[in-house]
Design a protein around this motif. Structure first.
Motif, PDB file in Angstrom:
ATOM      1  N   LYS A 103     -36.678  -5.348   5.566  1.00  0.00           N
ATOM      2  CA  LYS A 103     -36.076  -4.424   4.608  1.00  0.00           C
ATOM      3  C   LYS A 103     -35.521  -3.254   5.381  1.00  0.00           C
ATOM      4  O   LYS A 103     -36.258  -2.518   6.025  1.00  0.00           O
ATOM      5  CB  LYS A 103     -37.133  -3.950   3.602  1.00  0.00           C
ATOM      6  CG  LYS A 103     -37.540  -5.046   2.650  1.00  0.00           C
ATOM      7  CD  LYS A 103     -38.272  -4.495   1.426  1.00  0.00           C
ATOM      8  CE  LYS A 103     -38.822  -5.627   0.588  1.00  0.00           C
ATOM      9  NZ  LYS A 103     -39.832  -6.424   1.355  1.00  0.00           N
ATOM     10  N   HIS A 104     -34.225  -3.112   5.271  1.00  0.00           N
ATOM     11  CA  HIS A 104     -33.579  -2.077   6.067  1.00  0.00           C
ATOM     12  C   HIS A 104     -33.875  -0.693   5.514  1.00  0.00           C
ATOM     13  O   HIS A 104     -34.037  -0.509   4.323  1.00  0.00           O
ATOM     14  CB  HIS A 104     -32.058  -2.312   6.078  1.00  0.00           C
ATOM     15  CG  HIS A 104     -31.368  -1.494   7.119  1.00  0.00           C
ATOM     16  ND1 HIS A 104     -31.572  -1.693   8.461  1.00  0.00           N
ATOM     17  CD2 HIS A 104     -30.483  -0.477   7.017  1.00  0.00           C
ATOM     18  CE1 HIS A 104     -30.845  -0.835   9.148  1.00  0.00           C
ATOM     19  NE2 HIS A 104     -30.169  -0.093   8.291  1.00  0.00           N
ATOM     20  N   ASN A 105     -33.997   0.287   6.416  1.00  0.00           N
ATOM     21  CA  ASN A 105     -34.012   1.678   5.979  1.00  0.00           C
ATOM     22  C   ASN A 105     -33.327   2.531   7.045  1.00  0.00           C
ATOM     23  O   ASN A 105     -33.016   2.044   8.135  1.00  0.00           O
ATOM     24  CB  ASN A 105     -35.435   2.162   5.675  1.00  0.00           C
ATOM     25  CG  ASN A 105     -36.304   2.177   6.925  1.00  0.00           C
ATOM     26  OD1 ASN A 105     -35.888   2.652   7.981  1.00  0.00           O
ATOM     27  ND2 ASN A 105     -37.508   1.647   6.802  1.00  0.00           N
ATOM     28  N   ALA A 106     -33.110   3.786   6.701  1.00  0.00           N
ATOM     29  CA  ALA A 106     -32.282   4.645   7.563  1.00  0.00           C
ATOM     30  C   ALA A 106     -32.917   4.823   8.943  1.00  0.00           C
ATOM     31  O   ALA A 106     -32.209   4.866   9.961  1.00  0.00           O
ATOM     32  CB  ALA A 106     -32.081   5.999   6.892  1.00  0.00           C
ATOM     33  N   ILE A 107     -34.229   4.899   8.991  1.00  0.00           N
ATOM     34  CA  ILE A 107     -34.885   5.139  10.292  1.00  0.00           C
ATOM     35  C   ILE A 107     -34.743   3.926  11.200  1.00  0.00           C
ATOM     36  O   ILE A 107     -34.446   4.049  12.385  1.00  0.00           O
ATOM     37  CB  ILE A 107     -36.368   5.509  10.095  1.00  0.00           C
ATOM     38  CG1 ILE A 107     -36.458   6.773   9.239  1.00  0.00           C
ATOM     39  CG2 ILE A 107     -37.044   5.731  11.439  1.00  0.00           C
ATOM     40  CD1 ILE A 107     -37.853   7.167   8.862  1.00  0.00           C
ATOM     41  N   TYR A 108     -34.931   2.741  10.627  1.00  0.00           N
ATOM     42  CA  TYR A 108     -34.685   1.524  11.418  1.00  0.00           C
ATOM     43  C   TYR A 108     -33.261   1.538  11.952  1.00  0.00           C
ATOM     44  O   TYR A 108     -33.000   1.141  13.077  1.00  0.00           O
ATOM     45  CB  TYR A 108     -34.889   0.271  10.583  1.00  0.00           C
ATOM     46  CG  TYR A 108     -36.313  -0.073  10.255  1.00  0.00           C
ATOM     47  CD1 TYR A 108     -37.376   0.536  10.925  1.00  0.00           C
ATOM     48  CD2 TYR A 108     -36.615  -1.020   9.280  1.00  0.00           C
ATOM     49  CE1 TYR A 108     -38.683   0.213  10.627  1.00  0.00           C
ATOM     50  CE2 TYR A 108     -37.925  -1.357   8.977  1.00  0.00           C
ATOM     51  CZ  TYR A 108     -38.959  -0.730   9.639  1.00  0.00           C
ATOM     52  OH  TYR A 108     -40.229  -1.051   9.339  1.00  0.00           O
ATOM     53  N   ARG A 119     -28.990  -5.254  12.992  1.00  0.00           N
ATOM     54  CA  ARG A 119     -30.201  -5.539  12.234  1.00  0.00           C
ATOM     55  C   ARG A 119     -30.434  -7.041  12.081  1.00  0.00           C
ATOM     56  O   ARG A 119     -31.538  -7.485  11.852  1.00  0.00           O
ATOM     57  CB  ARG A 119     -30.160  -4.851  10.857  1.00  0.00           C
ATOM     58  CG  ARG A 119     -29.110  -5.387   9.920  1.00  0.00           C
ATOM     59  CD  ARG A 119     -29.133  -4.667   8.588  1.00  0.00           C
ATOM     60  NE  ARG A 119     -28.360  -3.421   8.621  1.00  0.00           N
ATOM     61  CZ  ARG A 119     -27.940  -2.773   7.541  1.00  0.00           C
ATOM     62  NH1 ARG A 119     -28.257  -3.216   6.340  1.00  0.00           N
ATOM     63  NH2 ARG A 119     -27.241  -1.670   7.633  1.00  0.00           N
ATOM     64  N   GLU A 120     -29.355  -7.811  12.255  1.00  0.00           N
ATOM     65  CA  GLU A 120     -29.491  -9.270  12.137  1.00  0.00           C
ATOM     66  C   GLU A 120     -30.497  -9.854  13.127  1.00  0.00           C
ATOM     67  O   GLU A 120     -31.010 -10.945  12.918  1.00  0.00           O
ATOM     68  CB  GLU A 120     -28.131  -9.967  12.317  1.00  0.00           C
ATOM     69  CG  GLU A 120     -27.217  -9.908  11.111  1.00  0.00           C
ATOM     70  CD  GLU A 120     -26.538  -8.540  10.945  1.00  0.00           C
ATOM     71  OE1 GLU A 120     -26.650  -7.683  11.870  1.00  0.00           O
ATOM     72  OE2 GLU A 120     -25.913  -8.313   9.897  1.00  0.00           O
ATOM     73  N   ALA A 121     -30.774  -9.126  14.207  1.00  0.00           N
ATOM     74  CA  ALA A 121     -31.778  -9.612  15.163  1.00  0.00           C
ATOM     75  C   ALA A 121     -33.142  -9.734  14.495  1.00  0.00           C
ATOM     76  O   ALA A 121     -33.990 -10.511  14.930  1.00  0.00           O
ATOM     77  CB  ALA A 121     -31.865  -8.688  16.373  1.00  0.00           C
ATOM     78  N   PHE A 122     -33.347  -8.938  13.441  1.00  0.00           N
ATOM     79  CA  PHE A 122     -34.650  -8.934  12.767  1.00  0.00           C
ATOM     80  C   PHE A 122     -34.633  -9.649  11.421  1.00  0.00           C
ATOM     81  O   PHE A 122     -35.655  -9.887  10.823  1.00  0.00           O
ATOM     82  CB  PHE A 122     -35.109  -7.487  12.528  1.00  0.00           C
ATOM     83  CG  PHE A 122     -35.372  -6.742  13.801  1.00  0.00           C
ATOM     84  CD1 PHE A 122     -36.661  -6.659  14.309  1.00  0.00           C
ATOM     85  CD2 PHE A 122     -34.342  -6.134  14.498  1.00  0.00           C
ATOM     86  CE1 PHE A 122     -36.915  -5.996  15.486  1.00  0.00           C
ATOM     87  CE2 PHE A 122     -34.589  -5.457  15.681  1.00  0.00           C
ATOM     88  CZ  PHE A 122     -35.875  -5.384  16.171  1.00  0.00           C
TER      89      PHE A 122
END
Ligand SMILES: *[C@@H]1O[C@H](CO)[C@@H](O)[C@H](O)[C@H]1NC(C)=O
Ligand SMILES: *[C@@H]1O[C@H](CO)[C@@H](O)[C@H](O)[C@H]1NC(C)=O
Ligand SMILES: *[C@@H]1O[C@H](CO)[C@@H](O)[C@H](O)[C@H]1NC(C)=O
Ligand SMILES: *[C@@H]1O[C@H](CO)[C@@H](O)[C@H](O)[C@H]1NC(C)=O
Ligand SMILES: *[C@@H]1O[C@H](CO)[C@@H](O)[C@H](O)[C@H]1NC(C)=O
Ligand SMILES: *[C@@H]1O[C@H](CO)[C@@H](O)[C@H](O)[C@H]1NC(C)=O
Length: 335
Positions: A103-108, A119-122
């Protein structure tokens, strides 16, 4: 903190740094950080492979704690506030029971940007793990798990390579508790190849035919452990040998130019093993010819001269493979 996350991406994608340059991740050097952190996933997988009375959710709890403890030790006091954030992000890449979704968030987003990863790596790690997980859940002593775990790790590695700009200089983690000797099947095939090539780099001249026989026997033995179909069907067996041998160098370099076929002539199940275009085999032959001629025609060639030819031919064939083949992500799957 960001160097730390970078280190962990290397770790969790099953990749190792090839460079010997040592840098620190918090209070830990990279070697320690990776090798110790890797133990968390290894421990989980090993327990699932060997202890029939444990289950995935219990092992996942242990894996999480192991990871968090390790993160805490390495981050130390300076980054104490980030421990959970970092551990949670990294957990997306470790093996889990199928119920963990990024689940994406700004800090990630900030972390990912700093380590040059998409983010696709995760995300969507299910694509890599699901087939292995299905088989594992169905039967933890299934011999096919050796192959499936190797494929899943390879898939995660490709995902990291495709989505992060840091992974070029890495080699794979080959630990695999489902295989003989706890080693990925590809490494065992390489082992046959090493033996083959080594017999030509000494001071005596071996006879190609006997070395080839030993080589085929070695391949047969290795394939049996992760590819049961192989033993049963002669056609499949021949085709797999063909496809695999076309990537290996020893035979072509020292013995035979007679390694040529069309993808379409291979059994349909074997074709994914050979993801190359029609230029691949002729180009490989061009790399091999100078070496093979030198070896055959020059009775008095020295080991050092042969080694030089060999290195040139290896370099050439690496280029040919990179140019004409897709990475070997898929491996034989049984229907
Ligand atoms: C890395 O850290 C470990 C544990 O602290 C230590 O044993 C090892 O010698 C270190 N390695 C290098 C290359 O500094
Ligand atoms: C897994 O094992 C743990 C402890 O052995 C047990 O408490 C739990 O109920 C089990 N979970 C499942 C889904 O079987
Ligand atoms: C699991 O696989 C092993 C090895 O193939 C087999 O002997 C065993 O019967 C299988 N168990 C189940 C429950 O299917
Ligand atoms: C496992 O390792 C031992 C010693 O390292 C070796 O003799 C044996 O051939 C290996 N077995 C396989 C299947 O690779
Ligand atoms: C090998 O022997 C031939 C003659 O038999 C000689 O002309 C040649 O220079 C030798 N090559 C090397 C590398 O020693
Ligand atoms: C390998 O080939 C590349 C170009 O294809 C070249 O730049 C490099 O120097 C070669 N390396 C060796 C060790 O021959």
């Amino acid at each position: 903190m960001f160097a730390f996350v970078l280190g962990f991406i290397l770790l969790t994608s099953g990749l190792w740094m090839q460079t010997t340059a040592e840098y620190m991740i918090g209070d830990c050097n990279l070697t320690y950080f990776i090798s110790y952190g890797q133990k968390c996933q290894r421990q989980m997988i090993t327990n699932l492979a060997t202890n029939p009375s444990t289950n995935c959710s219990a092992e996942y709890q242990d894996e999480k704690e192991c990871l968090r403890d390790h993160v805490a030790v390495c981050l130390g006091r300076e980054y104490h506030g980030h421990i959970n954030l970092v551990a949670n992000l990294l957990l997306y890449q470790l093996y889990h029971c199928g119920n963990v979704e990024y689940k994406h968030n700004a800090i990630y987003g900030i972390v990912l940007k700093s380590i040059q990863c998409q983010r696709e790596a995760f995300m969507d790690t299910e694509i890599c793990w699901s087939y292995f997980r299905e088989r594992l859940n169905a039967n933890r002593t299934d011999p096919m798990l050796c192959r499936e775990y190797a494929i899943a790790k390879k898939c995660m590695a490709e995902k990291a390579k495709a989505n992060c700009q840091i992974c070029d200089r890495l080699r794979r983690d080959t630990f695999n508790p489902f295989c003989p000797n706890d080693t990925d099947p590809w490494l065992q095939v390489n082992d046959c190849e090493h033996k083959f090539v080594a017999s030509f780099l000494g001071n005596t001249r071996p006879d190609c035919r006997s070395v080839e026989v030993a080589f085929k026997r070695c391949l047969d033995k290795r394939f049996l452990t992760f590819c049961p179909d192989y033993a049963r069907k002669q056609r499949l067996k021949d085709d797999i040998q063909k496809a695999v041998t076309s990537f290996l160098r020893g035979r072509r370099f020292f013995c035979s130019q007679d390694i040529n076929f069309r993808t379409i002539d291979l059994d349909i199940k074997v074709r994914p093993l050979f993801p190359c275009n029609s230029q691949f085999l002729p180009e490989m032959e061009k790399c091999a010819l100078p070496l093979r001629d030198a070896y055959r025609l020059t009775q008095n060639i020295t080991a050092a001269q042969l080694c030089r030819h060999f290195k040139t031919a290896v370099n050439c064939s690496n280029d040919v493979q990179a140019t004409n083949c897709k990475p070997l992500v898929t491996f034989l799957r049984t229907p």
